[in-house]
Design an enzyme around this catalytic site. Structure first.
Site, PDB file in Angstrom:
ATOM      1  N   LEU A  88       0.763  -1.161  -0.089  1.00 45.75           N
ATOM      2  CA  LEU A  88       0.147   0.040   0.035  1.00 45.75           C
ATOM      3  C   LEU A  88       0.953   1.140   0.272  1.00 45.75           C
ATOM      4  CD1 LEU A  88      -3.060   0.676   1.827  1.00 45.75           C
ATOM      5  CD2 LEU A  88      -1.533   2.386   2.145  1.00 45.75           C
ATOM      6  N   VAL A  90       1.119   5.672  -1.061  1.00 45.47           N
ATOM      7  CA  VAL A  90       0.455   6.954  -1.585  1.00 45.47           C
ATOM      8  C   VAL A  90       1.735   7.687  -2.124  1.00 45.47           C
ATOM      9  CG1 VAL A  90      -0.784   9.004  -1.040  1.00 45.47           C
ATOM     10  CG2 VAL A  90      -1.439   6.631  -0.016  1.00 45.47           C
ATOM     11  N   GLY A  98      -5.367  11.832   3.549  1.00 45.20           N
ATOM     12  CA  GLY A  98      -6.529  10.700   3.724  1.00 45.20           C
ATOM     13  C   GLY A  98      -6.498   9.802   2.572  1.00 45.20           C
ATOM     14  N   GLY A 100      -4.448   7.224   1.664  1.00 39.52           N
ATOM     15  CA  GLY A 100      -4.155   6.053   2.533  1.00 39.52           C
ATOM     16  C   GLY A 100      -5.347   5.166   3.152  1.00 39.52           C
ATOM     17  N   TYR A 136      -1.859   0.400  10.985  1.00 37.89           N
ATOM     18  CA  TYR A 136      -3.082  -0.573  10.777  1.00 37.89           C
ATOM     19  C   TYR A 136      -3.830  -0.985  11.906  1.00 37.89           C
ATOM     20  CZ  TYR A 136      -0.846  -1.519   6.113  1.00 37.89           C
ATOM     21  OH  TYR A 136      -0.586  -1.405   4.836  1.00 37.89           O
ATOM     22  N   PHE A 139      -7.206   0.664  12.520  1.00 34.11           N
ATOM     23  CA  PHE A 139      -8.387   0.146  11.635  1.00 34.11           C
ATOM     24  C   PHE A 139      -8.949  -1.026  12.385  1.00 34.11           C
ATOM     25  CE2 PHE A 139      -6.079   2.571   8.487  1.00 34.11           C
ATOM     26  CZ  PHE A 139      -7.128   3.483   8.014  1.00 34.11           C
TER      27      PHE A 139
END
Length: 162
Positions: A88, A90, A98, A100, A136, A139
């Site tokens: 992942l 950016v 925001g 990501g 992570y 989340f």
């Protein structure tokens, strides 16, 4: 207009992408298309026209059930099916805005769609360092005891986020 789509090398400008991590840049520029063609992963990009704002990869994976928090519910199964959020990134020009998070939520949506069609329990990610682990965890990802940088997010914990 910004949109999520599968990487299309003829349409997306991979060469100008720079997230600040050489390995992630190199992957997108040289190996992502090959992995996608061979069926090893899918590469989703958030793009605006030809410009790639960010990307993530997703593929099939499994986790040893002894490493999972609720290992008792798996009975005799040695491994449980998950999707792997492999990379992942950016682009530096769009970081801290925001994107990501938007990529993560798109990965959650992709996982939910897959879970309706095949048996998977959630998503797994191997964080590169403690900073990534913290990212992570916000989340709801849970560290596995055996491998501290390997984190899982069960589908049941993902549903409220969708």
């Amino acid at each position: 207009m910004k949109k999520f789509e599968l990487l299309e090398p003829e349409r997306h400008d991979r060469k100008s992408f720079d997230c600040g991590v050489p390995a992630l840049n190199l992957y997108l520029q040289r190996f992502a298309n090959q992995d996608q063609k061979r069926g090893l992963s899918r590469v989703y990009v958030l793009s605006e026209g030809r410009h790639i704002i960010g990307y993530y990869t997703i593929s099939a994976d499994s986790v040893v059930t002894d490493a999972l928090p609720d290992k008792e519910k798996f009975g005799a199964y040695a491994k449980a099916p998950f999707l792997l959020l492999g990379r992942l990134a950016v682009d530096k020009r769009f970081q801290s805005r925001g994107y990501g998070d938007a990529l993560i939520f798109h990965a959650f949506k992709t996982t939910a769609e897959a879970a309706e069609k095949v048996g998977i329990l959630g998503i797994v990610v191997e964080a590169k360092d403690d900073r990534a682990v913290s990212y992570y965890e916000k989340f709801g990802f849970i560290r596995l005891i055996v491998t501290p940088n390997l984190l899982v997010l069960p589908f049941s914990a993902m549903k409220p986020l969708l």
